[in-house]
Design an enzyme around this catalytic site. Structure first.
Site, PDB file in Angstrom:
ATOM      1  CB  VAL A 104       6.233 -21.722  33.155  1.00  0.00           C
ATOM      2  CG1 VAL A 104       5.141 -21.087  32.294  1.00  0.00           C
ATOM      3  CG2 VAL A 104       7.589 -21.117  32.815  1.00  0.00           C
ATOM      4  CE  LYS A 105       2.246 -17.284  31.382  1.00  0.00           C
ATOM      5  NZ  LYS A 105       2.821 -16.267  30.507  1.00  0.00           N
ATOM      6  CG  ASP A 106       4.354 -20.412  40.296  1.00  0.00           C
ATOM      7  OD1 ASP A 106       3.238 -19.968  39.970  1.00  0.00           O
ATOM      8  OD2 ASP A 106       4.502 -21.437  40.980  1.00  0.00           O
TER       9      ASP A 106
END
Length: 440
Positions: free
Chosen positions: A39-41
């Site tokens: 999700v950090k993308d």
């Protein structure tokens, strides 16, 4: 089209087996399908775009970040695609797979000591800030306090969930790390519809009211070193967005993580296990009209050497598939004698045995301290004067062995001159064993 165009628009996957007996639908937001694996993308791309727009990050610049791994991987992927250098600082507790991924993208990786105070110059955030300031063209992403972090989820994650469920989502569950995901996506869903937002948090994390002591689930929660002067929460986290927080223990999180792989065919990290445990608690309260969306932050491929490794589970005291004994827990385990390192020799009971010296102001869960809480050890029954400071008598902290670990394995991998081993149950020290008890 570049690889960055593949960030976001991840699917919802309905859970069908771990939800047995539950009337409400539970869907997993599969953020591990982002190109960087987490999700950090989304936050990484949002922060870089914002910095480019303001001129903070210029062509040929250097992206710097302190991270447990996933945000750094997203930033390293973007750096590779857009022609930046990436300097990433990670704590030594991060999985080896994450470090390998960072280096594969070409990032320069600095590994530092985890479990230190925020004020310590060795802390991830301190090193990252210093490197950003000293490096020509350096730009500190600063995910913990960067508004572009929750902004990414307000602009993308929340709207996707609303659209994918046709506005039928009733509950949104997400773990709390930097707080960007739950704050951004949660705010959007609450504003758009009558959606209940639930935070999932490790049992010891302070977000949900824990004591801040160490835990084993990566990339989630908020640890507080006992010597911390001031507990500073991330500006990316808005606690008012969550309607409630569900606290989940390490064992439950890890067991659910493994169940998701073996019962649903979904390989995810333990922070997803934490969130799914919380989501199932919520779903059990609902009828057939309930629709719970739980966010799965990253892939289990980043943790194959940890949560999916039976040997790691045994070494850290978590349940694992049975193996021939004898096991550490089958032998003569003695109660752990705990004492503050600020104490005096006269405070210790008579021997034989060993006292584990705890860091000042250490708060302990009822199951015992974590290994990181132990600053040293002192044999009991010594001849030191009663007023001798324990710090002056301190020997190294004993190595650890898991309660479910074979005795032969534990003794083979620990130093032969270590007279005592601390016994771990679910990652916490619950006793000690004497090596001499096994070599008579």
């Amino acid at each position: 089209m570049s690889v960055l165009d593949a960030v976001g628009n991840t699917p919802l996957i309905r859970l069908t087996r771990v939800t047995a007996g539950i009337d409400a639908a539970v869907h997993l937001k599969a953020e591990f399908l982002n190109p960087g694996g987490s999700v950090k993308d989304r936050a990484a791309l949002s922060m870089v775009d914002a910095a480019e727009a303001t001129g903070e990050l210029r062509p040929g610049g250097v992206i710097v970040e302190g991270t447990s791994g996933n945000t750094g991987i997203g930033l390293a992927m973007i750096a590779a695609q857009r022609g930046y250098r990436a300097l990433v600082v990670v704590p030594d507790k991060s999985s080896g797979e994450k470090l390998a991924a960072l280096r594969a993208y070409g990032a320069e990786v600095i590994v530092t000591t985890g479990g230190v105070t925020r004020e310590d110059p060795r802390h991830v955030s301190q090193i990252a800030a210093r490197l950003a300031a000293e490096t020509p063209g350096g730009w500190l992403a600063g995910q913990y306090d960067n508004p572009a972090n929750p902004g990414a989820h307000y602009a993308t994650t929340g709207p996707e969930i609303w659209r994918q469920t046709g506005g039928r989502v009733t509950h949104f569950v997400a773990g709390v790390g930097t707080g960007g995901t739950i704050s951004g996506a949660g705010a959007y869903l609450r504003e758009t519809g009558a959606v209940t937002v639930v935070g999932a948090d490790p049992e010891n994390s302070v977000y949900g009211g824990g004591d801040g002591s160490p835990y084993y689930v990566e990339s989630i929660g908020h640890y507080v070193h006992p010597d911390t002067t001031e507990d500073v929460w991330p500006q990316s986290y808005d606690p008012k967005v969550a309607d409630r927080i569900e606290r989940v223990g390490d064992r439950e999180s890890i067991e659910m993580t493994r169940r998701l792989a073996r019962e649903e065919g979904i390989l995810v990290g333990a922070s997803t296990g934490t969130a799914v445990v919380a989501a199932l608690r919520v779903a059990r309260e609902l009828g057939p009209d309930g629709l719970v969306v739980v966010l799965a932050p990253d892939s289990g491929r980043a943790y194959l050497s940890k949560y999916f490794d039976d040997g790691w589970l045994r070494r850290t005291g978590f349940p694992a598939p049975a193996v021939p004994g004898p096991l550490i827990g089958d032998g003569p385990v003695r109660p752990a004698v705990l004492a503050p390192i600020t104490g005096r020799a006269g405070d210790l009971p008579a021997g034989p045995g060993v006292a584990l010296l705890l860091l000042p102001r250490t708060q302990r869960a009822g199951t015992g301290p974590a290994p990181g809480d132990v600053a040293g050890s002192v044999p009991l029954g010594g001849a030191a004067a009663a007023d001798t400071p324990l710090a002056a008598l301190a020997e190294p902290a004993p190595p650890t062995a898991g309660v479910h670990e074979p005795v032969a394995d534990a003794l083979a991998r620990t130093p032969a001159d270590a007279r005592w081993l601390a016994v771990l149950t679910d990652g916490r020290i619950t006793g000690v064993i004497a090596r001499a008890d096994y070599f008579r």
